[in-house]
Design a protein around this motif. Structure first.
Motif, PDB file in Angstrom:
ATOM      1  N   LEU A 180     112.855 -31.245 -23.292  1.00  0.00           N
ATOM      2  CA  LEU A 180     113.915 -31.014 -22.330  1.00  0.00           C
ATOM      3  C   LEU A 180     113.632 -31.851 -21.091  1.00  0.00           C
ATOM      4  N   PRO A 181     114.694 -32.408 -20.430  1.00  0.00           N
ATOM      5  CA  PRO A 181     116.094 -32.275 -20.780  1.00  0.00           C
ATOM      6  C   PRO A 181     116.594 -33.304 -21.789  1.00  0.00           C
ATOM      7  N   GLY A 182     115.863 -34.356 -22.082  1.00  0.00           N
ATOM      8  CA  GLY A 182     116.362 -35.420 -22.939  1.00  0.00           C
ATOM      9  C   GLY A 182     115.463 -35.664 -24.127  1.00  0.00           C
ATOM     10  N   PRO A 183     115.912 -36.498 -25.073  1.00  0.00           N
ATOM     11  CA  PRO A 183     115.173 -36.705 -26.307  1.00  0.00           C
ATOM     12  C   PRO A 183     114.209 -37.884 -26.290  1.00  0.00           C
ATOM     13  N   LYS A 184     113.984 -38.534 -25.149  1.00  0.00           N
ATOM     14  CA  LYS A 184     113.111 -39.698 -25.134  1.00  0.00           C
ATOM     15  C   LYS A 184     111.635 -39.281 -25.147  1.00  0.00           C
ATOM     16  N   VAL A 185     110.823 -40.035 -25.897  1.00  0.00           N
ATOM     17  CA  VAL A 185     109.425 -39.692 -26.107  1.00  0.00           C
ATOM     18  C   VAL A 185     108.532 -40.468 -25.141  1.00  0.00           C
ATOM     19  N   THR A 186     107.676 -39.744 -24.440  1.00  0.00           N
ATOM     20  CA  THR A 186     106.700 -40.376 -23.557  1.00  0.00           C
ATOM     21  C   THR A 186     105.414 -40.643 -24.330  1.00  0.00           C
ATOM     22  N   GLU A 187     104.433 -41.266 -23.660  1.00  0.00           N
ATOM     23  CA  GLU A 187     103.179 -41.642 -24.331  1.00  0.00           C
ATOM     24  C   GLU A 187     102.422 -40.420 -24.857  1.00  0.00           C
ATOM     25  N   ALA A 188     102.313 -39.366 -24.018  1.00  0.00           N
ATOM     26  CA  ALA A 188     101.567 -38.177 -24.435  1.00  0.00           C
ATOM     27  C   ALA A 188     102.294 -37.423 -25.554  1.00  0.00           C
TER      28      ALA A 188
ATOM     29  N   ARG B 214     108.518 -15.880 -23.043  1.00  0.00           N
ATOM     30  CA  ARG B 214     108.962 -15.812 -21.651  1.00  0.00           C
ATOM     31  C   ARG B 214     108.113 -14.872 -20.806  1.00  0.00           C
ATOM     32  N   GLY B 215     107.483 -13.874 -21.426  1.00  0.00           N
ATOM     33  CA  GLY B 215     106.566 -13.022 -20.673  1.00  0.00           C
ATOM     34  C   GLY B 215     105.418 -13.830 -20.095  1.00  0.00           C
ATOM     35  N   PHE B 216     104.862 -14.744 -20.913  1.00  0.00           N
ATOM     36  CA  PHE B 216     103.775 -15.591 -20.423  1.00  0.00           C
ATOM     37  C   PHE B 216     104.291 -16.644 -19.451  1.00  0.00           C
ATOM     38  N   MET B 217     105.552 -17.058 -19.605  1.00  0.00           N
ATOM     39  CA  MET B 217     106.130 -17.967 -18.618  1.00  0.00           C
ATOM     40  C   MET B 217     106.227 -17.280 -17.256  1.00  0.00           C
ATOM     41  N   PHE B 218     106.660 -16.014 -17.245  1.00  0.00           N
ATOM     42  CA  PHE B 218     106.694 -15.268 -15.985  1.00  0.00           C
ATOM     43  C   PHE B 218     105.286 -15.160 -15.403  1.00  0.00           C
ATOM     44  N   ALA B 219     104.302 -14.952 -16.270  1.00  0.00           N
ATOM     45  CA  ALA B 219     102.933 -14.758 -15.808  1.00  0.00           C
ATOM     46  C   ALA B 219     102.400 -15.992 -15.083  1.00  0.00           C
ATOM     47  N   ILE B 220     102.848 -17.184 -15.486  1.00  0.00           N
ATOM     48  CA  ILE B 220     102.368 -18.397 -14.817  1.00  0.00           C
ATOM     49  C   ILE B 220     103.338 -18.879 -13.746  1.00  0.00           C
ATOM     50  N   GLY B 221     104.337 -18.039 -13.414  1.00  0.00           N
ATOM     51  CA  GLY B 221     105.139 -18.352 -12.233  1.00  0.00           C
ATOM     52  C   GLY B 221     106.621 -18.537 -12.427  1.00  0.00           C
ATOM     53  N   CYS B 222     107.147 -18.473 -13.651  1.00  0.00           N
ATOM     54  CA  CYS B 222     108.591 -18.640 -13.863  1.00  0.00           C
ATOM     55  C   CYS B 222     109.371 -17.608 -13.047  1.00  0.00           C
ATOM     56  N   ILE B 223     110.446 -18.046 -12.389  1.00  0.00           N
ATOM     57  CA  ILE B 223     111.266 -17.137 -11.578  1.00  0.00           C
ATOM     58  C   ILE B 223     112.656 -16.938 -12.186  1.00  0.00           C
ATOM     59  N   GLN B 224     112.834 -17.320 -13.439  1.00  0.00           N
ATOM     60  CA  GLN B 224     114.108 -17.201 -14.137  1.00  0.00           C
ATOM     61  C   GLN B 224     115.212 -17.939 -13.389  1.00  0.00           C
ATOM     62  N   ALA B 225     114.913 -19.157 -12.961  1.00  0.00           N
ATOM     63  CA  ALA B 225     115.917 -19.967 -12.270  1.00  0.00           C
ATOM     64  C   ALA B 225     116.983 -20.471 -13.236  1.00  0.00           C
ATOM     65  N   GLN B 226     116.692 -20.430 -14.534  1.00  0.00           N
ATOM     66  CA  GLN B 226     117.611 -20.857 -15.586  1.00  0.00           C
ATOM     67  C   GLN B 226     118.040 -22.320 -15.411  1.00  0.00           C
ATOM     68  N   THR B 227     117.064 -23.157 -15.059  1.00  0.00           N
ATOM     69  CA  THR B 227     117.289 -24.596 -14.965  1.00  0.00           C
ATOM     70  C   THR B 227     116.416 -25.337 -15.973  1.00  0.00           C
ATOM     71  N   CYS B 228     115.980 -24.633 -17.021  1.00  0.00           N
ATOM     72  CA  CYS B 228     115.055 -25.208 -18.006  1.00  0.00           C
ATOM     73  C   CYS B 228     115.603 -26.492 -18.619  1.00  0.00           C
ATOM     74  N   HIS B 229     116.904 -26.560 -18.826  1.00  0.00           N
ATOM     75  CA  HIS B 229     117.505 -27.693 -19.514  1.00  0.00           C
ATOM     76  C   HIS B 229     117.722 -28.900 -18.611  1.00  0.00           C
ATOM     77  N   THR B 230     117.466 -28.763 -17.304  1.00  0.00           N
ATOM     78  CA  THR B 230     117.738 -29.848 -16.371  1.00  0.00           C
ATOM     79  C   THR B 230     116.527 -30.714 -16.084  1.00  0.00           C
TER      80      THR B 230
END
Length: 547
Positions: free
Chosen positions: A266-274, A420-436
């Protein structure tokens, strides 16, 4: 006179659309006039007037937005409020229990446990215990006392030579590419510290997964990490990756068509080196997971693929992950397990309500069976075939608290995976911008300026602390119900209010199949009565037509 007054009123309402523009235009001479008395204030008013006038005049003559042309400046306030609507709703409007998708109460529980803050509640429950659908667990007069809360389940059937003693709570599949490198590294370090497993996601094993935590290597339809130059499965590349001591289990991800995407990037399909290094896809090209697997095309073929992977990885547990769709396809799969004698060591049942990335709204809202329905169908099928004892069931979808774990255990699960429980644990605030790619917390982004702010040691500590606190709460839940392990929860423990004066246990509310019943001539369960005889192991479709 009345008609003339009405026409004047209508004309006034027509022109008041331009009132904000007229005000900012008037601010220019007013500000200029004030500069002689109050230079700073006058200059500020004049500058604001100039900026607002330029914006309003642009709105009048642009042709892309009708609303902005009809309501210059005023419409911009509407767009501004709409932009901040999710935050306004989340922080000021929504109820504490409104799960959209996760409630404020659910998020607060994770945050408190991840930070090591006391999570008790004063003055009683905030829930309406007499509303339809309210659920609770029965407690016991003969409570138990458990010295250890390291709940484990052994995963590995009769064909598995290297079984894995897994925690009952593990990290669900989230790929590097969908999550940032710092987020993946923090989760894997947490898995090492807490002694639980980290599922890689279909994006394969990246350098950020190799921090010492136990791994469940997920194999999707793109065969990332074990593919040839044409995108087909490569046995040799699979063998090399699976030989890593960190890889404890292998998970074949099915049902890709239920949640389409770009290989978890996300957000796009281009592949980086890693990403290229982890997935075996050249840099800069599109990275897309096909909607179905090419290594097999039938339930029998799936069984043969399971056997092949188990042999290639040296006898480690091999399982499948699916979101239940057509019941006859699942029945065909289960029949193949029973008839060929080749069964997965575990099945991860995902719910249609799950998902850490992004999907079209039609898919997110209306594709795939919800977790409880899918889990109970899978559990019932395996019980009815007499093979439930050799296959562990893992539930995955919107599981946060110890009660969620107890409830889903009562409905047939042996363990759970959380994303998503572990995402909240490391700081996710449910901004719902994951796809951007503009995640404000640096979790779901590949932008270094954003993810560098995510401090790996601190977030790893938080995720490990959340896991430990959840397991401790699970221990207390077991003790209060007189049990010694979460797998002892049964449908009789779970109570559900179905009306103002009626309460039923899950044992009586849902249909449960007796052991071996499907081998003895079917079942009266509606799904089995209609579709069981139409499923065959040589194809996914129904073998007969009819009503």
């Amino acid at each position: 006179m009345r008609l003339r007054f009405t026409r004047v009123s209508e004309r006034a309402r027509h022109y008041e659309r331009y009132l904000p523009l007229a005000i900012v235009v008037a601010m220019i001479p007013i500000g200029y006039a004030l500069t002689g008395v109050a230079p700073v204030l006058g200059a500020l008013i004049a500058l604001l007037g100039l900026a607002g006038s330029a914006m309003g005049i642009y709105d009048l003559f642009q042709t892309n937005h009708t609303l902005m042309r009809n309501y210059p400046l005023t419409s911009r306030m509407r767009y501004l409020l709409e932009y901040f609507r999710p935050e306004i709703r989340q922080y000021f409007v929504e109820d504490d229990h409104a799960e959209t998708p996760f409630s404020r109460e659910q998020r607060a529980v994770v945050y408190r446990r991840a930070k090591g803050i006391e999570g008790v509640r004063p003055f009683g429950t905030l829930r309406d215990v007499y509303s339809d659908g309210y659920e609770w667990l029965n407690h016991s007069m003969a409570t138990t006392h458990l010295d250890d809360d390291d709940f484990r389940i052994r995963i590995g059937g009769p064909d598995c030579t290297r079984p894995y003693d897994s925690s009952v709570v593990n990290i669900s599949g989230m790929s590097y590419g969908a999550l940032s490198p710092n987020a993946i590294e923090a989760l894997n370090r947490a898995a090492k510290k807490g002694g639980f497993a980290h599922t890689t996601g279909e994006g394969s094993i990246s350098r950020y997964h190799r921090m010492g935590g136990d791994l469940v290597w997920q194999i999707g339809s793109g065969y990332f990490g074990c593919r040839d130059e044409n995108g087909n499965f490569s046995a040799e590349k699979f063998r090399l990756n699976a030989a890593d001591d960190a890889v404890k289990m292998v998970e074949i991800k099915l049902s890709q068509g239920a949640k389409p995407g770009h290989g978890g990037i996300l957000p796009g399909p281009k592949v980086t080196e890693a990403i290229s290094e982890a997935r075996g896809v050249p840099e800069g090209v599109a990275c897309v997971s096909p909607s179905s697997h090419s290594a097999f095309s039938s339930p029998r073929g799936l069984c043969e693929f399971i056997a092949e992977l188990r042999d290639l990885c040296g006898g480690k547990p091999v399982g499948v992950k699916l979101c239940v769709g057509h019941p006859w396809e699942w029945f065909a799969m289960a029949k193949a397990f029973q008839q060929t004698g080749i069964a997965p060591d575990f099945i991860v049942v995902d719910g249609g309500e799950g998902g850490t990335g992004a999907a079209p709204v039609e898919f997110a809202d209306h594709k795939g069976a919800p977790l409880r329905d899918g889990l109970m169908l899978v559990h019932n099928t395996l019980v009815g075939l007499g093979i439930r004892d050799r296959i562990k069931l893992i539930a995955s979808a919107k599981i946060i608290t110890a009660f969620d774990i107890c409830r889903i255990s009562a409905l047939g699960a042996d363990g759970v995976n959380m994303a998503r429980g572990f995402m909240f644990a490391i700081g996710c605030i449910q901004a719902q911008t994951c796809h951007t790619g503009k995640c404000p917390t640096g979790i779901t982004t590949q932008d270094p300026d954003r993810y560098r702010a995510l401090v790996v040691p601190d977030k790893a500590e938080r995720a490990a602390r959340f896991h430990a606190a959840t397991i401790h709460a699970l221990k207390e839940a077991c003790e209060s119900s007189g049990l010694r392990h979460p797998d002892e929860f049964t449908p009789h423990h779970l109570m559900i209010r179905t009306g103002p004066r009626e309460v039923r246990s899950a044992a009586s509310l849902y249909d449960w199949i007796k052991p071996g019943a499907l081998l003895e001539g079917g079942s009266m369960h509606p799904a089995f009565a209609k579709y069981w005889d139409r499923a065959g192991i040589e194809e996914w479709g129904m073998t007969r037509t009819g009503a």
